[in-house]
Design a protein around this motif. Sequence first.
Motif, PDB file in Angstrom:
ATOM      1  N   LYS A 281       0.831  -1.214   0.000  1.00  0.00           N
ATOM      2  CA  LYS A 281       0.000   0.000   0.000  1.00  0.00           C
ATOM      3  C   LYS A 281       0.863   1.260   0.000  1.00  0.00           C
ATOM      4  CE  LYS A 281      -3.465   2.373   2.851  1.00  0.00           C
ATOM      5  NZ  LYS A 281      -4.256   2.290   4.108  1.00  0.00           N
ATOM      6  N   VAL A 282       1.898   1.285   0.853  1.00  0.00           N
ATOM      7  CA  VAL A 282       2.781   2.449   0.929  1.00  0.00           C
ATOM      8  C   VAL A 282       3.554   2.625  -0.379  1.00  0.00           C
ATOM      9  CG1 VAL A 282       4.826   3.371   2.080  1.00  0.00           C
ATOM     10  CG2 VAL A 282       2.977   2.377   3.437  1.00  0.00           C
ATOM     11  N   LEU A 283       4.030   1.532  -0.941  1.00  0.00           N
ATOM     12  CA  LEU A 283       4.765   1.617  -2.204  1.00  0.00           C
ATOM     13  C   LEU A 283       3.895   2.209  -3.317  1.00  0.00           C
ATOM     14  CD1 LEU A 283       6.697  -1.783  -2.133  1.00  0.00           C
ATOM     15  CD2 LEU A 283       7.723   0.500  -2.079  1.00  0.00           C
ATOM     16  N   LYS A 284       2.639   1.796  -3.359  1.00  0.00           N
ATOM     17  CA  LYS A 284       1.748   2.302  -4.400  1.00  0.00           C
ATOM     18  C   LYS A 284       1.362   3.754  -4.148  1.00  0.00           C
ATOM     19  CE  LYS A 284      -0.325  -2.143  -5.700  1.00  0.00           C
ATOM     20  NZ  LYS A 284      -1.575  -2.947  -5.745  1.00  0.00           N
ATOM     21  N   ILE A 289       4.855   2.879  -7.002  1.00  0.00           N
ATOM     22  CA  ILE A 289       5.487   1.614  -7.393  1.00  0.00           C
ATOM     23  C   ILE A 289       4.430   0.523  -7.253  1.00  0.00           C
ATOM     24  CG2 ILE A 289       7.223  -0.099  -6.770  1.00  0.00           C
ATOM     25  CD1 ILE A 289       9.014   2.194  -5.858  1.00  0.00           C
ATOM     26  N   LYS A 290       4.097  -0.126  -8.349  1.00  0.00           N
ATOM     27  CA  LYS A 290       2.994  -1.092  -8.346  1.00  0.00           C
ATOM     28  C   LYS A 290       3.454  -2.540  -8.429  1.00  0.00           C
ATOM     29  CE  LYS A 290      -0.221   2.145 -10.580  1.00  0.00           C
ATOM     30  NZ  LYS A 290       0.727   3.273 -10.621  1.00  0.00           N
ATOM     31  N   LEU A 295       9.738  -1.244  -8.904  1.00  0.00           N
ATOM     32  CA  LEU A 295      10.632  -1.078  -7.769  1.00  0.00           C
ATOM     33  C   LEU A 295      12.093  -1.130  -8.208  1.00  0.00           C
ATOM     34  CD1 LEU A 295      10.262  -2.291  -4.213  1.00  0.00           C
ATOM     35  CD2 LEU A 295      12.319  -3.043  -5.396  1.00  0.00           C
ATOM     36  N   LEU A 296      12.460  -2.120  -9.017  1.00  0.00           N
ATOM     37  CA  LEU A 296      13.850  -2.247  -9.447  1.00  0.00           C
ATOM     38  C   LEU A 296      14.267  -1.078 -10.340  1.00  0.00           C
ATOM     39  CD1 LEU A 296      14.057  -6.097 -10.143  1.00  0.00           C
ATOM     40  CD2 LEU A 296      14.847  -4.830  -8.126  1.00  0.00           C
ATOM     41  N   ASP A 297      13.343  -0.613 -11.175  1.00  0.00           N
ATOM     42  CA  ASP A 297      13.660   0.550 -12.009  1.00  0.00           C
ATOM     43  C   ASP A 297      13.929   1.777 -11.146  1.00  0.00           C
ATOM     44  OD1 ASP A 297      13.395  -0.918 -14.295  1.00  0.00           O
ATOM     45  OD2 ASP A 297      11.359  -0.239 -14.760  1.00  0.00           O
ATOM     46  N   THR A 298      13.125   1.942 -10.088  1.00  0.00           N
ATOM     47  CA  THR A 298      13.308   3.094  -9.204  1.00  0.00           C
ATOM     48  C   THR A 298      14.645   3.023  -8.476  1.00  0.00           C
ATOM     49  OG1 THR A 298      10.905   3.234  -8.871  1.00  0.00           O
ATOM     50  CG2 THR A 298      12.293   4.399  -7.289  1.00  0.00           C
ATOM     51  N   VAL A 299      14.983   1.815  -7.976  1.00  0.00           N
ATOM     52  CA  VAL A 299      16.267   1.641  -7.294  1.00  0.00           C
ATOM     53  C   VAL A 299      17.416   1.896  -8.263  1.00  0.00           C
ATOM     54  CG1 VAL A 299      17.774  -0.042  -6.157  1.00  0.00           C
ATOM     55  CG2 VAL A 299      15.348   0.058  -5.563  1.00  0.00           C
ATOM     56  N   GLU A 300      17.301   1.405  -9.481  1.00  0.00           N
ATOM     57  CA  GLU A 300      18.333   1.621 -10.492  1.00  0.00           C
ATOM     58  C   GLU A 300      18.535   3.115 -10.746  1.00  0.00           C
ATOM     59  OE1 GLU A 300      21.092   0.118 -13.462  1.00  0.00           O
ATOM     60  OE2 GLU A 300      20.007  -0.860 -11.819  1.00  0.00           O
ATOM     61  N   TYR A 301      17.447   3.850 -10.872  1.00  0.00           N
ATOM     62  CA  TYR A 301      17.523   5.292 -11.128  1.00  0.00           C
ATOM     63  C   TYR A 301      18.167   6.031  -9.951  1.00  0.00           C
ATOM     64  CZ  TYR A 301      15.948  10.115 -11.697  1.00  0.00           C
ATOM     65  OH  TYR A 301      15.899  11.489 -11.786  1.00  0.00           O
ATOM     66  N   GLY A 329      14.476  -3.444   0.754  1.00  0.00           N
ATOM     67  CA  GLY A 329      13.926  -4.117   1.939  1.00  0.00           C
ATOM     68  C   GLY A 329      12.421  -4.210   1.868  1.00  0.00           C
ATOM     69  N   MET A 330      11.773  -3.147   1.405  1.00  0.00           N
ATOM     70  CA  MET A 330      10.315  -3.153   1.264  1.00  0.00           C
ATOM     71  C   MET A 330       9.880  -4.163   0.199  1.00  0.00           C
ATOM     72  SD  MET A 330       9.534   0.957   1.502  1.00  0.00           S
ATOM     73  CE  MET A 330       7.743   0.815   1.619  1.00  0.00           C
ATOM     74  N   GLY A 331      10.678  -4.266  -0.869  1.00  0.00           N
ATOM     75  CA  GLY A 331      10.366  -5.255  -1.898  1.00  0.00           C
ATOM     76  C   GLY A 331      10.409  -6.668  -1.360  1.00  0.00           C
ATOM     77  N   TYR A 332      11.317  -6.919  -0.411  1.00  0.00           N
ATOM     78  CA  TYR A 332      11.396  -8.237   0.235  1.00  0.00           C
ATOM     79  C   TYR A 332      10.160  -8.498   1.082  1.00  0.00           C
ATOM     80  CZ  TYR A 332      12.991 -11.763   3.605  1.00  0.00           C
ATOM     81  OH  TYR A 332      13.089 -12.874   4.407  1.00  0.00           O
TER      82      TYR A 332
END
Length: 430
Positions: A281-284, A289-290, A295-301, A329-332
């Motif tokens: 919910k927080v990520l979205k 980030i859906k 998520l990985l694209d955001t971390v890469e950027y 960590g949130m992705g985990y």
Amino acid sequence: MAVTRVYIGHSNTRQKVLAVGMMVVMGLFGILGSNVIAPILYHKEADQIDVSPGSIGSRADGSVPVVTTLEEMEGGEPFVLRNEEFGDWTNSTGERIGETYYNKITLEDGTILAARIHFEAQTEELVREEGEFITDYDHMIVTYPIGVMRPWPEEEQELAKAAGWITYKAGYLDMEGDFGVELPDLGKMKKDWSLKMLGAGLAVGLAATTVADLCMRRKEEQASTPQTEQELWILGTYANWAQYFGQLNYKGRLTTPNTAASFLYLGGRPKDEDSKKLTIKVLKKDWEIKNREDLLDTVEYMSKGNGFWNCTTQYDRAWELCRSTQLLGMGYIAGWLTKKEMLERSSIVGNIIQRVFGGWEELSESYLEAYTKWGMETFGQQAEAVIEMRRQIQQNLNNRKDSPYRLPWMLPLGMDSQRMERVKEKTGEV
């Protein structure tokens, strides 16, 4: 440092399933008590009651000798007493000895006995001469049910000796047997044992579900609790946020802000259902980030792209890099990354952090400086209180015995040599 878990009053899906399981256990126990245990006990008690033909208290059937004197009755074997009786039958025919009522039988020789009689199995034959009227003073031949002489129960022995209405004190005549005993109430036994077993089922089910819930919760907590120095070091890069995020309830609300020591979790929370839902919910909502790819694209950027390379100050770099490991960590916790994936990608960002900053203090202060700037723009009148809370969290992290900041800054995390060269070039490191 003592650490206390505080759980918000809320039942997640697992706990609801366990509760249903407990209800099923209770139901099975109740059925077991009603349909298995109660009938077994009923038959056990009922089988001890002998009301078959030829048993004590049953009608004379020729299977035992017929007696007429006391001497014949004292041998200890069953018999049928045939006695000639007469008199006024409106007089008392017996009395209580203790709690038990005994009938009075007067033998032909004048001996008066106390007896318990199954009257439905006795027969009477009126004796009178031809032409005489029948009166209460006529006499009859009574054939009693099958009987046996028994000693007095221990609690009635002294009372029997003191009883003046009988002359024979050595025992009593039992011609009732089990015919005077009521069969157990099967319906009541089923109800009673159903309730008893429901209670037992509640206790067993509650104990089992409690143990299961604790084991599952411990497994969930262990799944996001740092198990190695590498994991703890990575968590240290976003521990301030993790401590804050761990205080949110399952709805994402900070009900009672607490800056005291609490457990350190990768991704900020135990890896459970509520945490997964809240994290997604927080990520979205906050990051747009859906899914895993977002998520990985955001971390890469933020760590390898323009998000990092456009930074001009250390606090800008801390803001981008620390939030990169936070997102991993949130992705985990969200279930989008395995632990191995999270650690591998976090170690790459961690290597960048090690090269950009000189130690934990510089990283922490740079992050808090960036957070202060962001907080002042975001929270308005509440900004000072929120920022102060995060500074208190940081102070606690600095002081606790299990602080990640006690680990060496250059702890080996695994190298990304190509990326490191570009970091050296950007930061001017030799």
